[in-house]
Write an enzyme that holds these catalytic residues in place. Structure first.
Site, PDB file in Angstrom:
ATOM      1  CD  GLU A 136      -2.813  -0.599   2.671  1.00 27.29           C
ATOM      2  OE1 GLU A 136      -2.695   0.511   3.247  1.00 27.29           O
ATOM      3  OE2 GLU A 136      -3.528  -1.509   3.115  1.00 27.29           O
ATOM      4  CD  GLU A 191     -12.015   1.096   1.052  1.00 27.40           C
ATOM      5  OE1 GLU A 191     -12.483   0.055   1.562  1.00 27.40           O
ATOM      6  OE2 GLU A 191     -10.800   1.395   1.114  1.00 27.40           O
ATOM      7  CE  LYS A 251     -10.523   2.598   5.341  1.00 25.44           C
ATOM      8  NZ  LYS A 251      -9.154   2.441   4.819  1.00 25.44           N
ATOM      9  CD  GLU A 257      -7.794   6.456   7.312  1.00 23.24           C
ATOM     10  OE1 GLU A 257      -8.014   5.346   6.806  1.00 23.24           O
ATOM     11  OE2 GLU A 257      -6.652   6.892   7.513  1.00 23.24           O
TER      12      GLU A 257
END
Length: 432
Positions: free
Chosen positions: A265, A319, A322, A328
């Site tokens: 990542e 996302e 999250k 985030e």
């Protein structure tokens, strides 16, 4: 004369290489699914096939995702959840059952390259995960070995940069003493099975810890004076290389130089809360676009010149479910409607480099420190007291990791040798 010109073409190619599929194959992307608005999988498959991304990492073993990529050229990294590690460690039959359910059915259709056992387990706060991690990996590899058709599938696990206790300068990279025994066992397993050590470096968090303009340029692969590693005498032009080489040094220090490193990542948020310095569209575009160009160049890092580490960008989509700060939910290359949050130069029909992003700095061997800019009384190279290399992006934890240092490294010196070989070969052939 014409014959000699034809024979000299390989020499010309040394200095004017044609685009290579190899330069594209190092780039992957993470597909997180903590969202309620993701497009149908068929749409995601088509989207990825329109890019130069060749690898996809998922955080579990979703059968629908694996089946959707059957028959494509995209290889998959799938995962065993942290919750399943203990059962795989204690019961070889559980490992065999996991392999039978999640790998064997797809060997003739989908390309699974790596199975990750647990995610960031050593820094999860669950001490039982650390003790169970290696036995689970061993049992799963044994289960996979029951079929020769999946012999190429590797077994590994993913770590945060918090496994390091020291990283500045990169040549002094070292693991936390309380993790050394565990990591020695894991690294021995990776060496023996030919599997990679997988790590999650995030230059974004280094900049958050030290938000100076020169640190931002260093993190975004933009023009900067370079930062000298006094230990190796190498100079670094960007934070990504410094983080990766700190890991390389730590792995080497335990005696495993042959173990490959894979970046599982890395990314940069394009949006954040008011107190999340650096989380902007321009910065995300510069970081990811310049990282992609850097990887495609195959220049490597100062300690690993001449090839790029396989790198999975975080992440394919935003996302929206999250938890944590706005950042985030803002790492996606694409929105749920498949429009870009920014153009990182990954679309096949576009240029392979981002026109608006600064080109990455070439790595060059430095035998002496870079000149100190006017007005400074100490060498360039420190990101500031208390700075951190990274913190976990996936879980929102921003705990201090290791001090932020980075220094523009040496490229491989094999071109001249290859040139002389071609010249000698050409001369001998033209005499025939």
């Amino acid at each position: 004369m014409e014959k000699r010109l034809l024979l000299l073409l390989p020499i010309f190619a040394l200095f004017h290489p044609l685009p290579s599929a190899t330069s594209q194959s190092v780039i992957g992307v993470n597909y997180g699914q903590v969202a309620d608005n993701l497009p149908p999988l068929s749409v995601t498959v088509n989207l990825l096939q329109s890019t130069t991304i060749s690898k996809l990492r998922i955080y579990g073993a979703d059968a629908a995702v694996i089946q959707s990529f059957a028959g494509t050229s995209i290889s998959l990294v799938i995962g065993v959840s942290n919750a399943d590690v203990a059962s795989l460690a204690s019961d070889p039959n559980a490992a065999a059952g996991w392999a039978a359910a999640n790998v064997f059915p797809y060997v003739n259709s989908s390309s699974i390259s790596i199975v990750t056992v647990g995610n960031e387990a050593l820094n999860s706060g669950d001490s039982s995960l650390a003790s169970n991690l290696l036995p689970a990996m061993q049992n799963l590899l044994y289960a996979l070995s029951a079929s020769t058709s999946v012999s190429a599938v590797k077994v590994s696990t993913v770590h945060t940069m918090d496994v390091l206790s020291q990283s500045d300068p990169p040549s002094s990279g070292a693991f936390h003493p309380d993790l050394v025994d565990t990591l020695k066992g894991i690294l021995g397993f990776l060496r023996d099975s030919g599997s990679p050590f997988m790590i999650n470096p995030y230059p974004y968090f280094a900049y958050r810890s030290d938000p100076r303009p020169e640190t931002l340029a260093f993190c975004l692969f933009q023009s900067n004076p370079g930062r000298l590693d006094a230990g190796s005498k190498l100079t670094y032009s960007n934070m990504f290389d410094a983080q990766v080489d700190a890991v390389r040094s730590a792995v080497n220090a335990l005696g495993f130089p042959e173990v490959e490193i894979v970046v599982a990542e890395t990314g940069w948020p394009y949006k954040g809360d008011p107190d999340e310095v650096g989380a902007t569209v321009d910065n995300a575009k510069a970081f990811v676009g310049n990282l992609v160009a850097h990887l495609r160049s195959l220049v490597g890092t100062p300690l690993m010149p001449g090839r790029s580490v396989d790198t999975f960008l975080f992440a394919l989509y935003d996302e929206d479910l999250k938890p944590g700060p706005t950042s985030e939910r803002s790492f996606g290359l694409y929105r749920a409607d498949q429009t870009m949050n920014y153009d990182a130069g990954l679309v096949k029909s576009s240029s392979t480099s981002n026109a608006t992003a600064s080109p990455p700095q070439s790595n060059t061997t430095q035998q002496s420190p870079p000149a100190t800019p006017a007005g400074l009384t100490q060498p360039v190279g420190w990101c500031g007291p208390g700075a951190t290399l990274q913190a976990e992006a996936g879980g929102g934890s921003l705990e201090p990791a290791v001090q932020c240092f980075s220094a523009v490294g040496s490229r491989g010196a094999g071109t001249l040798g290859r040139l002389l070989s071609y010249v000698a070969l050409t001369m001998s052939i033209t005499r025939l």
